[in-house]
Enzyme design. Structure first.
Site, mmCIF file in Angstrom:
data_model
loop_
_atom_site.group_PDB
_atom_site.id
_atom_site.type_symbol
_atom_site.label_atom_id
_atom_site.label_comp_id
_atom_site.label_asym_id
_atom_site.label_seq_id
_atom_site.Cartn_x
_atom_site.Cartn_y
_atom_site.Cartn_z
ATOM 1 N N GLY A 190 13.904 -13.629 -131.566
ATOM 2 C CA GLY A 190 14.547 -13.250 -132.830
ATOM 3 C C GLY A 190 13.629 -13.504 -134.009
ATOM 4 O O GLY A 190 12.610 -12.827 -134.163
ATOM 5 N N ALA A 191 13.932 -14.516 -134.815
ATOM 6 C CA ALA A 191 13.202 -14.761 -136.070
ATOM 7 C C ALA A 191 11.691 -14.888 -135.877
ATOM 8 O O ALA A 191 10.901 -14.488 -136.732
ATOM 9 C CB ALA A 191 13.752 -16.012 -136.749
ATOM 10 N N ARG A 244 17.878 -19.032 -136.045
ATOM 11 C CA ARG A 244 18.193 -18.271 -137.260
ATOM 12 C C ARG A 244 18.896 -16.945 -137.017
ATOM 13 O O ARG A 244 19.754 -16.549 -137.808
ATOM 14 C CB ARG A 244 16.898 -18.039 -138.067
ATOM 15 C CG ARG A 244 16.444 -19.281 -138.805
ATOM 16 C CD ARG A 244 15.012 -19.158 -139.260
ATOM 17 N NE ARG A 244 14.066 -19.277 -138.153
ATOM 18 C CZ ARG A 244 12.749 -19.222 -138.280
ATOM 19 N NH1 ARG A 244 12.224 -19.024 -139.466
ATOM 20 N NH2 ARG A 244 11.955 -19.366 -137.229
ATOM 21 N N LYS A 257 11.264 -11.259 -127.712
ATOM 22 C CA LYS A 257 12.297 -10.295 -127.285
ATOM 23 C C LYS A 257 12.977 -10.790 -126.010
ATOM 24 O O LYS A 257 12.304 -11.195 -125.058
ATOM 25 C CB LYS A 257 11.664 -8.931 -126.973
ATOM 26 C CG LYS A 257 10.836 -8.351 -128.107
ATOM 27 C CD LYS A 257 11.708 -7.479 -129.012
ATOM 28 C CE LYS A 257 10.927 -6.819 -130.119
ATOM 29 N NZ LYS A 257 10.369 -7.747 -131.136
ATOM 30 N N VAL A 258 14.315 -10.703 -126.009
ATOM 31 C CA VAL A 258 15.105 -11.205 -124.876
ATOM 32 C C VAL A 258 14.620 -10.628 -123.541
ATOM 33 O O VAL A 258 14.327 -11.369 -122.596
ATOM 34 C CB VAL A 258 16.606 -10.861 -125.072
ATOM 35 C CG1 VAL A 258 17.411 -11.155 -123.816
ATOM 36 C CG2 VAL A 258 17.178 -11.632 -126.244
ATOM 37 N N LYS A 291 11.678 -33.995 -129.773
ATOM 38 C CA LYS A 291 10.235 -33.859 -129.493
ATOM 39 C C LYS A 291 9.570 -35.234 -129.554
ATOM 40 O O LYS A 291 8.597 -35.451 -130.274
ATOM 41 C CB LYS A 291 9.570 -32.868 -130.439
ATOM 42 C CG LYS A 291 10.070 -31.450 -130.237
ATOM 43 C CD LYS A 291 9.191 -30.423 -130.910
ATOM 44 C CE LYS A 291 9.815 -29.042 -130.828
ATOM 45 N NZ LYS A 291 11.028 -28.902 -131.678
ATOM 46 N N THR A 312 8.871 -47.300 -127.689
ATOM 47 C CA THR A 312 9.539 -46.651 -128.825
ATOM 48 C C THR A 312 10.344 -45.444 -128.342
ATOM 49 O O THR A 312 11.476 -45.214 -128.792
ATOM 50 C CB THR A 312 8.511 -46.244 -129.902
ATOM 51 O OG1 THR A 312 7.707 -47.388 -130.187
ATOM 52 C CG2 THR A 312 9.183 -45.771 -131.164
ATOM 53 N N LYS A 372 21.596 -26.951 -129.102
ATOM 54 C CA LYS A 372 20.427 -27.806 -129.344
ATOM 55 C C LYS A 372 20.506 -28.340 -130.767
ATOM 56 O O LYS A 372 20.659 -27.572 -131.717
ATOM 57 C CB LYS A 372 19.142 -26.990 -129.151
ATOM 58 C CG LYS A 372 17.870 -27.820 -129.286
ATOM 59 C CD LYS A 372 16.645 -27.016 -128.917
ATOM 60 C CE LYS A 372 16.137 -26.139 -130.018
ATOM 61 N NZ LYS A 372 15.597 -26.839 -131.192
ATOM 62 N N ASP A 414 16.818 -32.242 -129.501
ATOM 63 C CA ASP A 414 15.415 -31.802 -129.598
ATOM 64 C C ASP A 414 14.670 -32.753 -130.531
ATOM 65 O O ASP A 414 14.434 -32.447 -131.691
ATOM 66 C CB ASP A 414 15.397 -30.365 -130.128
ATOM 67 C CG ASP A 414 13.980 -29.823 -130.274
ATOM 68 O OD1 ASP A 414 13.033 -30.505 -129.847
ATOM 69 O OD2 ASP A 414 13.850 -28.711 -130.810
HETATM 70 O O1 O7M Z 1 15.226 -19.088 -133.535
HETATM 71 P P1 O7M Z 1 14.552 -19.975 -134.564
HETATM 72 O O2 O7M Z 1 13.128 -19.633 -134.772
HETATM 73 O O3 O7M Z 1 15.324 -20.075 -135.845
HETATM 74 O O4 O7M Z 1 14.615 -21.473 -133.981
HETATM 75 C C1 O7M Z 1 13.883 -21.891 -132.887
HETATM 76 C C2 O7M Z 1 14.247 -23.303 -132.505
HETATM 77 O O5 O7M Z 1 13.465 -23.692 -131.375
HETATM 78 C C3 O7M Z 1 13.969 -24.353 -133.575
HETATM 79 O O6 O7M Z 1 14.922 -25.389 -133.424
HETATM 80 C C4 O7M Z 1 12.589 -24.865 -133.242
HETATM 81 O O7 O7M Z 1 12.396 -26.186 -133.667
HETATM 82 C C5 O7M Z 1 12.621 -24.792 -131.703
HETATM 83 N N1 O7M Z 1 11.305 -24.590 -131.062
HETATM 84 C C6 O7M Z 1 10.490 -23.542 -131.414
HETATM 85 O O8 O7M Z 1 10.845 -22.691 -132.222
HETATM 86 N N2 O7M Z 1 9.246 -23.442 -130.837
HETATM 87 C C7 O7M Z 1 8.796 -24.300 -129.905
HETATM 88 O O9 O7M Z 1 7.688 -24.134 -129.419
HETATM 89 C C8 O7M Z 1 9.623 -25.345 -129.496
HETATM 90 C C9 O7M Z 1 10.899 -25.429 -130.026
HETATM 91 C C10 O7M Z 1 11.777 -26.335 -129.379
HETATM 92 O O10 O7M Z 1 12.963 -26.171 -129.215
HETATM 93 O O11 O7M Z 1 11.163 -27.352 -128.790
HETATM 94 C C11 O7M Z 1 11.841 -28.143 -127.956
#
Ligand code: O7M
Length: 211
Positions: A167-168, A188, A172-173, A61, A68, A31, A59
């Protein structure tokens, strides 16, 4: 097949390619989000695909008017992205504009605490939107497994549930897979660790054990 998606939220092209190369064996997809697109440009999408052979999810969003959204999504699909993530709260016409161009994932609920303020109250409507449009998948919060179960139970079976926040952010998996997630997104805990390959391998093994 792996169910792990790497959130490659770094700026630098070289670092991104190195982490992607090291972890690819354990991933389903990569991603890319604004940090990497701003830091390295759209060209990073075909480079990642060539380097790893994996699908790329952009991603973005997206949350704009249909025209647009279309202008942005067409360039990003053209660059080689296999999926684009769009917000659903802007309405079905805006999401449809993306879906007409390629595979789309809709955000129905986010993982951070602030998501409770505005997104969670409209999650039911966003699930309805997803059931009507049938995108590839939806985003649901790994940080709240009970919400993943709820979203899964209301969604049409073919729509994938994709969960960031493992994770960060504290997810939990095991809990999120038990709740019905099809894919987990990890950033992260992999890219910021001392050994991204080993971290990806460990999470991959955990996912496999729970699947
Ligand atoms: O594991 P992390 O926290 O370092 O990263 C999480 C990733 O998922 C990071 O790219 C965020 O922008 C994305 N994300 C979220 O953490 N929370 C959400 O609700 C949605 C996303 C996301 O991927 O949306 C598409």
């Amino acid at each position: 097949m792996s169910s792990l998606i790497l959130a490659l939220d770094v700026y630098e092209r070289e670092r991104a390619l190195e982490i992607a190369r090291e972890t690819a064996d354990y991933l389903w997809a990569i991603k890319v989000n604004w940090p990497l697109l701003i830091g390295s440009g759209l060209g990073i999408i075909p480079e990642l695909k060539e380097e790893t052979g994996l699908p790329v999810i952009a991603d973005l969003k997206l949350a704009d008017i249909p025209n647009t959204n279309r202008l942005i999504a067409s360039k990003v699909f053209e660059a080689g992205s296999d999926y684009i993530i769009a917000h659903g709260f802007v309405g079905s016409d805006s999401v449809r504009a993306v879906m007409e161009l390629g595979k789309t994932i809709i955000v129905v609920e986010m993982s951070h605490p602030g998501a409770r303020e505005f997104i969670q109250p409209v999650t039911d409507g966003l699930i309805e939107l997803a059931n009507q449009l049938e995108p590839f998948g939806v985003i649901a919060p790994a940080t709240r497994p009970e919400r993943v179960s709820y979203i899964r139970s209301k969604l049409k079976p073919g729509i994938k549930v994709i969960t960031p926040g493992v994770g960060a952010q504290g997810g939990k998996v095991g809990e999120v897979l038990k709740a019905g997630a099809d894919y987990i997104i990890v950033g992260r805990s992999i890219y910021a660790s001392d050994n991204p390959r080993e971290s990806a391998r460990r999470i991959y093994e955990e996912v496999k054990a729970w699947s």
